[in-house]
Design a protein around this motif. Structure first.
Motif, PDB file in Angstrom:
ATOM      1  N   TYR A   1       0.855  -1.184   0.000  1.00 17.17           N
ATOM      2  CA  TYR A   1       0.000   0.000   0.000  1.00 17.17           C
ATOM      3  C   TYR A   1       0.890   1.233   0.000  1.00 17.17           C
ATOM      4  CZ  TYR A   1      -3.885  -3.088   1.158  1.00 17.17           C
ATOM      5  OH  TYR A   1      -4.838  -4.075   1.121  1.00 17.17           O
ATOM      6  N   PHE A   2       0.632   2.157  -0.941  1.00 15.71           N
ATOM      7  CA  PHE A   2       1.445   3.363  -1.088  1.00 15.71           C
ATOM      8  C   PHE A   2       0.611   4.620  -0.854  1.00 15.71           C
ATOM      9  CE2 PHE A   2       4.127   0.394  -3.289  1.00 15.71           C
ATOM     10  CZ  PHE A   2       5.411   0.880  -3.125  1.00 15.71           C
ATOM     11  N   TRP A   3       1.230   5.604  -0.212  1.00 10.40           N
ATOM     12  CA  TRP A   3       0.612   6.902   0.037  1.00 10.40           C
ATOM     13  C   TRP A   3       1.516   8.005  -0.485  1.00 10.40           C
ATOM     14  CZ3 TRP A   3       0.442   2.812   3.389  1.00 10.40           C
ATOM     15  CH2 TRP A   3      -0.816   2.397   3.813  1.00 10.40           C
ATOM     16  N   SER A   4       0.933   9.151  -0.809  1.00 14.24           N
ATOM     17  CA  SER A   4       1.680  10.343  -1.218  1.00 14.24           C
ATOM     18  C   SER A   4       2.201  11.057   0.022  1.00 14.24           C
ATOM     19  CB  SER A   4       0.780  11.302  -2.001  1.00 14.24           C
ATOM     20  OG  SER A   4       0.298  10.684  -3.157  1.00 14.24           O
ATOM     21  N   GLU A   5       3.069  12.047  -0.198  1.00 20.14           N
ATOM     22  CA  GLU A   5       3.610  12.846   0.913  1.00 20.14           C
ATOM     23  C   GLU A   5       2.498  13.499   1.731  1.00 20.14           C
ATOM     24  OE1 GLU A   5       6.675  13.307   2.121  1.00 20.14           O
ATOM     25  OE2 GLU A   5       7.635  12.006   0.656  1.00 20.14           O
ATOM     26  N   ASP A   6       1.393  13.869   1.071  1.00 15.03           N
ATOM     27  CA  ASP A   6       0.293  14.528   1.782  1.00 15.03           C
ATOM     28  C   ASP A   6      -0.645  13.541   2.479  1.00 15.03           C
ATOM     29  OD1 ASP A   6      -1.197  13.406  -0.289  1.00 15.03           O
ATOM     30  OD2 ASP A   6      -1.897  15.326  -1.089  1.00 15.03           O
ATOM     31  N   GLY A   7      -0.326  12.245   2.425  1.00 13.70           N
ATOM     32  CA  GLY A   7      -1.131  11.219   3.082  1.00 13.70           C
ATOM     33  C   GLY A   7      -2.224  10.625   2.222  1.00 13.70           C
ATOM     34  N   ALA A   8      -2.404  11.129   1.003  1.00 15.14           N
ATOM     35  CA  ALA A   8      -3.428  10.575   0.109  1.00 15.14           C
ATOM     36  C   ALA A   8      -3.005   9.181  -0.367  1.00 15.14           C
ATOM     37  CB  ALA A   8      -3.641  11.495  -1.092  1.00 15.14           C
ATOM     38  N   PHE A   9      -3.953   8.269  -0.399  1.00 10.08           N
ATOM     39  CA  PHE A   9      -3.663   6.914  -0.861  1.00 10.08           C
ATOM     40  C   PHE A   9      -3.391   6.928  -2.354  1.00 10.08           C
ATOM     41  CE2 PHE A   9      -5.139   2.660  -2.284  1.00 10.08           C
ATOM     42  CZ  PHE A   9      -4.128   1.926  -1.675  1.00 10.08           C
TER      43      PHE A   9
ATOM     44  N   HIS B   1      -9.668 -10.519  -0.175  1.00 10.44           N
ATOM     45  CA  HIS B   1      -8.652 -10.193   0.822  1.00 10.44           C
ATOM     46  C   HIS B   1      -7.294 -10.102   0.114  1.00 10.44           C
ATOM     47  CE1 HIS B   1      -6.152 -10.516   4.383  1.00 10.44           C
ATOM     48  NE2 HIS B   1      -5.577 -11.559   3.846  1.00 10.44           N
ATOM     49  N   PRO B   2      -6.442  -9.143   0.372  1.00 10.50           N
ATOM     50  CA  PRO B   2      -6.533  -8.085   1.362  1.00 10.50           C
ATOM     51  C   PRO B   2      -7.099  -6.762   0.824  1.00 10.50           C
ATOM     52  CG  PRO B   2      -4.316  -8.113   0.537  1.00 10.50           C
ATOM     53  CD  PRO B   2      -5.078  -9.222  -0.181  1.00 10.50           C
ATOM     54  N   PHE B   3      -7.474  -6.732  -0.447  1.00  5.95           N
ATOM     55  CA  PHE B   3      -7.940  -5.471  -1.043  1.00  5.95           C
ATOM     56  C   PHE B   3      -9.182  -4.927  -0.342  1.00  5.95           C
ATOM     57  CE2 PHE B   3      -5.731  -7.902  -4.297  1.00  5.95           C
ATOM     58  CZ  PHE B   3      -4.733  -7.015  -4.617  1.00  5.95           C
ATOM     59  N   CYS B   4     -10.068  -5.816   0.067  1.00  5.02           N
ATOM     60  CA  CYS B   4     -11.328  -5.394   0.695  1.00  5.02           C
ATOM     61  C   CYS B   4     -11.176  -5.094   2.190  1.00  5.02           C
ATOM     62  CB  CYS B   4     -12.391  -6.469   0.492  1.00  5.02           C
ATOM     63  SG  CYS B   4     -12.004  -8.043   1.305  1.00  5.02           S
ATOM     64  N   ASP B   5      -9.970  -5.204   2.720  1.00  7.57           N
ATOM     65  CA  ASP B   5      -9.763  -5.064   4.173  1.00  7.57           C
ATOM     66  C   ASP B   5      -9.541  -3.623   4.638  1.00  7.57           C
ATOM     67  OD1 ASP B   5     -10.018  -7.798   4.289  1.00  7.57           O
ATOM     68  OD2 ASP B   5      -7.861  -8.174   4.397  1.00  7.57           O
ATOM     69  N   HIS B   6      -9.555  -2.674   3.740  1.00  4.64           N
ATOM     70  CA  HIS B   6      -9.463  -1.245   4.070  1.00  4.64           C
ATOM     71  C   HIS B   6      -8.131  -0.827   4.698  1.00  4.64           C
ATOM     72  CE1 HIS B   6     -13.601  -0.898   2.880  1.00  4.64           C
ATOM     73  NE2 HIS B   6     -13.923  -1.858   3.730  1.00  4.64           N
ATOM     74  N   TRP B   7      -7.054  -1.516   4.359  1.00  5.01           N
ATOM     75  CA  TRP B   7      -5.745  -1.102   4.865  1.00  5.01           C
ATOM     76  C   TRP B   7      -5.351   0.270   4.328  1.00  5.01           C
ATOM     77  CZ3 TRP B   7      -3.567  -3.058   8.933  1.00  5.01           C
ATOM     78  CH2 TRP B   7      -3.796  -4.377   9.303  1.00  5.01           C
ATOM     79  N   GLU B   8      -5.952   0.704   3.240  1.00  7.68           N
ATOM     80  CA  GLU B   8      -5.591   2.012   2.678  1.00  7.68           C
ATOM     81  C   GLU B   8      -5.945   3.155   3.631  1.00  7.68           C
ATOM     82  OE1 GLU B   8      -9.646   0.965   0.943  1.00  7.68           O
ATOM     83  OE2 GLU B   8      -7.795  -0.107   1.401  1.00  7.68           O
ATOM     84  N   THR B   9      -6.782   2.900   4.622  1.00  6.54           N
ATOM     85  CA  THR B   9      -7.135   3.936   5.607  1.00  6.54           C
ATOM     86  C   THR B   9      -6.274   3.853   6.871  1.00  6.54           C
ATOM     87  OG1 THR B   9      -8.846   2.560   6.638  1.00  6.54           O
ATOM     88  CG2 THR B   9      -9.529   3.970   4.788  1.00  6.54           C
ATOM     89  N   TRP B  10      -5.398   2.874   6.947  1.00  7.25           N
ATOM     90  CA  TRP B  10      -4.547   2.664   8.126  1.00  7.25           C
ATOM     91  C   TRP B  10      -3.447   3.722   8.187  1.00  7.25           C
ATOM     92  CZ3 TRP B  10       0.664   1.574   8.756  1.00  7.25           C
ATOM     93  CH2 TRP B  10       1.038   1.101  10.018  1.00  7.25           C
ATOM     94  N   THR B  11      -3.072   4.107   9.376  1.00  7.70           N
ATOM     95  CA  THR B  11      -1.914   4.982   9.565  1.00  7.70           C
ATOM     96  C   THR B  11      -1.081   4.441  10.723  1.00  7.70           C
ATOM     97  OG1 THR B  11      -3.173   6.466  10.996  1.00  7.70           O
ATOM     98  CG2 THR B  11      -3.009   7.079   8.677  1.00  7.70           C
ATOM     99  N   ALA B  12       0.209   4.585  10.603  1.00  5.92           N
ATOM    100  CA  ALA B  12       1.118   4.117  11.651  1.00  5.92           C
ATOM    101  C   ALA B  12       1.054   5.055  12.846  1.00  5.92           C
ATOM    102  CB  ALA B  12       2.541   4.066  11.115  1.00  5.92           C
ATOM    103  N   PRO B  13       1.087   4.501  14.041  1.00  4.76           N
ATOM    104  CA  PRO B  13       1.161   5.374  15.219  1.00  4.76           C
ATOM    105  C   PRO B  13       2.433   6.234  15.146  1.00  4.76           C
ATOM    106  CG  PRO B  13       0.596   3.133  15.866  1.00  4.76           C
ATOM    107  CD  PRO B  13       0.975   3.084  14.411  1.00  4.76           C
ATOM    108  N   PRO B  14       2.325   7.528  15.437  1.00  8.74           N
ATOM    109  CA  PRO B  14       3.487   8.413  15.282  1.00  8.74           C
ATOM    110  C   PRO B  14       4.636   8.111  16.242  1.00  8.74           C
ATOM    111  CG  PRO B  14       1.646   9.579  16.288  1.00  8.74           C
ATOM    112  CD  PRO B  14       1.135   8.230  15.883  1.00  8.74           C
TER     113      PRO B  14
END
Length: 188
Positions: A71-79, A157-170
């Motif tokens: 799963y990849f995100w942009s610098e601004d956090g957009a998936f 699975h895993p596409f339907c698991d909504h990992w794209e909304t996950w964020t790592a604890p800071p």
């Protein structure tokens, strides 16, 4: 990498920005892709201690599948999208602390609107020319990619698991650098 989850649904691991890692490079220090689609598999390499410079990547390894989903995100956090890395199924060491796999070169990129793009077909051809894979193995890898496309289209699975909304604890610390990466020449 930092383990996010490890259970019957698979291994999920986080590669945070700034994580130290070992990566193969050409003996002159250049990235492997500089050697071209055949040379990247036939020229000598060394291991280089480096740092992950991109945004973080969440890697999901579905059990028994010959691929992982990144799963990849942009610098601004957009998936940005999903990357299906075709590889042999992960095998755990005796302590079950590490997994190993072999990359199969061919990959798929899926955009947020679910468009599927094939990636690195020229490198798979180069791997065959360099002797890394036989033509029969390359054909099997391509067939595996077609099976992955069916999973993507069915949105399993895993596409339907909504990992794209996950964020790592800071407050998660970075993993330590790999121990003493003695640069040794190796062939693919």
């Amino acid at each position: 990498m930092t383990v996010v989850r490890d259970d019957a649904d698979g291994l999920v691991a986080w590669l945070a920005p700034g994580t130290p890692l070992l990566k193969p490079v050409l003996t002159d220090g250049r990235e492997l892709r500089h050697a071209g689609p055949t040379g990247m598999f036939s020229q000598e390499r060394v291991l280089k201690l480096d740092t992950w410079r991109g945004t973080g990547i969440l890697k999901v390894v579905p059990p028994g599948k010959p691929w992982s989903v990144w799963y990849f995100w942009s610098e601004d956090g957009a998936f940005r999208g999903w990357y299906v890395n075709l590889e042999s199924p992960h095998v755990r060491d005796q302590a079950a602390r590490r997994t190993t796999t072999q990359d199969h070169v061919l990959d798929l990129w899926i955009t947020p609107d679910r468009q599927i793009h094939w990636k690195d077909e020229d490198e798979l051809e180069g791997a065959v020319l360099a002797g890394r894979f036989t033509q029969a193995e390359a054909d099997q890898i391509t067939a595996t990619a077609h099976r992955a496309v069916l999973d993507i289209q069915a949105w399993t699975h895993p596409f339907c698991d909504h990992w794209e909304t996950w964020t790592a604890p800071p407050d998660w610390p970075l993993p330590p650098a790999p121990a003493d990466p003695q640069p040794e020449l190796f062939a693919s």
